[in-house]
Design a protein around this motif. Structure first.
Motif, PDB file in Angstrom:
ATOM      1  N   ASP A   1       2.635  42.566  81.569  1.00 12.39           N
ATOM      2  CA  ASP A   1       2.149  43.294  80.453  1.00 12.39           C
ATOM      3  C   ASP A   1       2.924  42.936  79.119  1.00 12.39           C
ATOM      4  O   ASP A   1       2.317  42.510  78.116  1.00 12.39           O
ATOM      5  CB  ASP A   1       2.397  44.758  80.597  1.00 12.39           C
TER       6      ASP A   1
ATOM      7  N   THR B   1       4.312  48.305  70.712  1.00 13.74           N
ATOM      8  CA  THR B   1       3.861  49.369  71.472  1.00 13.74           C
ATOM      9  C   THR B   1       4.338  50.743  71.064  1.00 13.74           C
ATOM     10  O   THR B   1       3.895  51.753  71.470  1.00 13.74           O
ATOM     11  CB  THR B   1       4.441  49.168  72.877  1.00 13.74           C
TER      12      THR B   1
ATOM     13  N   LYS C   1       1.894  39.291  78.010  1.00 11.60           N
ATOM     14  CA  LYS C   1       0.524  39.396  77.361  1.00 11.60           C
ATOM     15  C   LYS C   1       0.873  40.108  75.878  1.00 11.60           C
ATOM     16  O   LYS C   1       0.000  39.592  74.976  1.00 11.60           O
ATOM     17  CB  LYS C   1      -0.364  40.293  78.330  1.00 11.60           C
TER      18      LYS C   1
END
Length: 188
Positions: free
Chosen positions: A71, A168, A74
């Motif tokens: 993740d 994030t 990515k």
């Protein structure tokens, strides 16, 4: 003859002090990063606030590990970062202490893969790690321990990573997050 001796002596003294100062720069007066295990040797006791246990249970302790996932790779790729997240300066800046420090400033026990360590916030501990220094707060601060006078100063440090630049990032509630990692030394 006295004039020549005097100027030669002055030159030798000047060169000595110049070289002494220069050699300190080369050898490095900058403190080494000593790592969480060194800090934790003393900061694991209840009487000291058990800071090591607080850190071990925090997301900071696992910050580097989060970069080792598919993740994370990515997310990095989506942000235009080539290669693995765990090797990207753009990611390491907030996920690992000492990732870009000169090798001479890294003590043998220091490990970058231990995430966001004590020294990320409190400064490299090489000059203040001794128990005798740490027992004298003023001496520890003089030796490089970063002291936070109030919550505003702590929050200011936190938001250097916990901000909109993070891919994030959702929000950052300092008061809630601080409760998760507060690690004060108990008053005696």
């Amino acid at each position: 003859m006295k004039k020549l001796f005097g100027s030669t002596l002055l030159t030798v003294i000047t060169l000595f002090f110049t070289f002494s100062s220069y050699s300190n720069i080369i050898a490095g007066d900058a403190p080494q990063l000593v790592g969480v295990k060194t800090c934790g040797m003393c900061h694991k006791k209840d009487g000291e606030g058990n800071q090591l246990k607080v850190w071990e249970g925090s997301k900071h302790a696992n910050a580097y590990k989060t970069l080792q996932s598919a993740d994370a790779d990515k997310i990095a790729k989506d942000k235009g970062i080539e290669g693995k997240a765990a090797e990207a300066k753009e990611c390491l800046v907030c996920h690992a202490s000492g990732y870009d420090a000169d090798a001479a400033l890294i003590a043998k026990n220091f490990k970058v893969d231990e995430g966001v360590q004590c020294e990320t916030c409190h400064g490299a501990g090489g000059n203040y790690k001794k128990k005798s220094t740490m027992q004298d707060h003023a001496a520890a601060v003089a030796a490089g321990l970063v002291e936070y006078k109030d919550e505003a100063a702590i929050k200011s440090k936190c938001v250097t990573c916990h901000n909109e630049k993070s891919p994030t990032f959702k929000s950052f509630n300092f008061e809630e997050r601080w409760k998760e990692i507060a690690h004060n030394i108990p008053k005696k």
